[in-house]
Scaffold this active site. Structure first.
Site, PDB file in Angstrom:
ATOM      1  N   ASP A  81     -37.512 -11.522  -6.220  1.00  0.00           N
ATOM      2  CA  ASP A  81     -38.165 -10.787  -5.123  1.00  0.00           C
ATOM      3  C   ASP A  81     -37.730 -11.180  -3.707  1.00  0.00           C
ATOM      4  OD1 ASP A  81     -39.495  -9.984  -7.407  1.00  0.00           O
ATOM      5  OD2 ASP A  81     -41.401 -10.907  -6.879  1.00  0.00           O
TER       6      ASP A  81
ATOM      7  N   LYS B  15     -40.811  -4.374 -10.546  1.00  0.00           N
ATOM      8  CA  LYS B  15     -42.032  -4.863 -11.182  1.00  0.00           C
ATOM      9  C   LYS B  15     -43.217  -4.741 -10.235  1.00  0.00           C
ATOM     10  CE  LYS B  15     -41.381  -9.810 -10.001  1.00  0.00           C
ATOM     11  NZ  LYS B  15     -42.633 -10.095  -9.306  1.00  0.00           N
TER      12      LYS B  15
ATOM     13  N   CYS C 185     -45.072 -15.689  -7.598  1.00  0.00           N
ATOM     14  CA  CYS C 185     -44.122 -15.132  -8.571  1.00  0.00           C
ATOM     15  C   CYS C 185     -43.200 -16.191  -9.172  1.00  0.00           C
ATOM     16  CB  CYS C 185     -43.307 -14.020  -7.916  1.00  0.00           C
ATOM     17  SG  CYS C 185     -44.325 -12.640  -7.321  1.00  0.00           S
TER      18      CYS C 185
END
Length: 210
Positions: free
Chosen positions: A26, A88, A122
Site C-alpha cells: 500500500d 484490497k 496493514c
C-alpha cells in the site's frame, strides 16, 4: 496452518533469493504527505524491489482501495508493472487472491520480506498472518512506517516479539547477494540518494526521538 517459526532459528538463517519473495504493502500517493519518513519508505522499497527483480524474486504489490487512495507511487511503477498486483479493502495483504498467487505462482517461497505502510495496521497484520502460516517474515525497518513514530515503534516491537526478523534494506540485500563477486552486487550496492540522504534521514530520526 503450520506452527509459528522459531524466532532464534529465523534470526540466524541466512536469506536465499530462491526461497524469498517481496511484499509491497500500500505505498500509495494519498499517503505521501501523511506518513513519517515516507521518502525513506519509497527509496528503500525501490531499492528492495530492484534487488528482487535482479535476483528473480517474486514481488506482490497491494493497493488499499486505489479508487480513493490512489495508485502505488510513481517511483515504484517500473517494478509494479512486473509484479503481481492486487487491490484490497481488508487491512492484511493476505486476501484470498494474494494467497492463491502465493500458492500457485510463488510456491518456492517460504520467506517473505515486507515493505510498506502502515507499520501498525496493514504491515503488522500481514506479518502476523504469515507467521501464523509458518512462513519466515523479514520486516525492513527503513522501508515501513506510520503516521506517528509511536505507532511505528510499537508495531516493530510487536512483530519482533511475534517472531519476525526486523532488519534494514541494505542488510537484507547484501545477505541475499552473499558475495561481492555476485553479478548483481555492483548495481545493487548503492541506493538512490546515497549517503548524504541517509545521514539526513538519520538526523531526522534522532530529532523525532528526542
Amino acid at each position: 496452518s503450520g506452527p509459528f517459526p522459531n524466532p532464534a532459528m529465523m534470526a540466524t538463517r541466512l536469506l536465499k533469493a530462491s526461497r524469498t519473495g517481496v511484499l509491497c504493502c500500500d505505498i500509495q500517493e494519498r499517503f505521501r504527505k501523511a506518513i513519517q519518513h515516507m521518502d525513506s519508505v519509497i527509496v528503500c522499497s525501490e531499492w528492495m524491489m530492484k534487488a528482487a527483480t535482479e535476483l528473480k524474486m517474486p514481488i506482490i504489490v497491494t493497493e488499499q482501495y486505489p479508487k480513493g487512495l490512489g495508485e502505488t507511487v510513481g517511483e515504484l511503477q517500473d517494478y509494479v508493472k512486473n509484479s503481481h498486483k492486487f487491490e484490497k479493502t481488508q487491512f492484511s495483504m493476505l486476501t484470498a487472491e494474494v494467497k492463491d498467487c502465493m500458492e500457485k505462482k510463488c510456491s518456492s517461497c517460504d520467506t517473505w520480506i515486507i515493505v510498506g505502510i502502515e507499520s501498525h495496521v496493514c504491515v503488522q497484520q500481514t506479518a502476523l498472518g504469515l507467521l501464523k502460516e509458518g512462513k519466515s517474515v523479514y520486516v525492513l525497518a527503513d522501508a515501513v512506517s506510520s503516521q506517528t513514530r509511536w505507532d511505528r515503534e510499537i508495531a516493530l516491537d510487536r512483530m519482533r516479539q511475534a517472531g519476525a526478523v526486523v532488519t534494514t534494506t541494505e542488510s537484507c540485500i547484501f545477505e541475499l547477494l552473499g558475495d561481492f563477486k555476485h553479478p548483481s552486487a555492483k548495481g545493487l550496492s548503492k541506493r538512490r540518494g546515497g549517503k548524504k540522504k541517509r545521514k539526513r534521514e538519520d538526523k531526522e530520526e534522532r530529532s523525532d526521538a528526542s
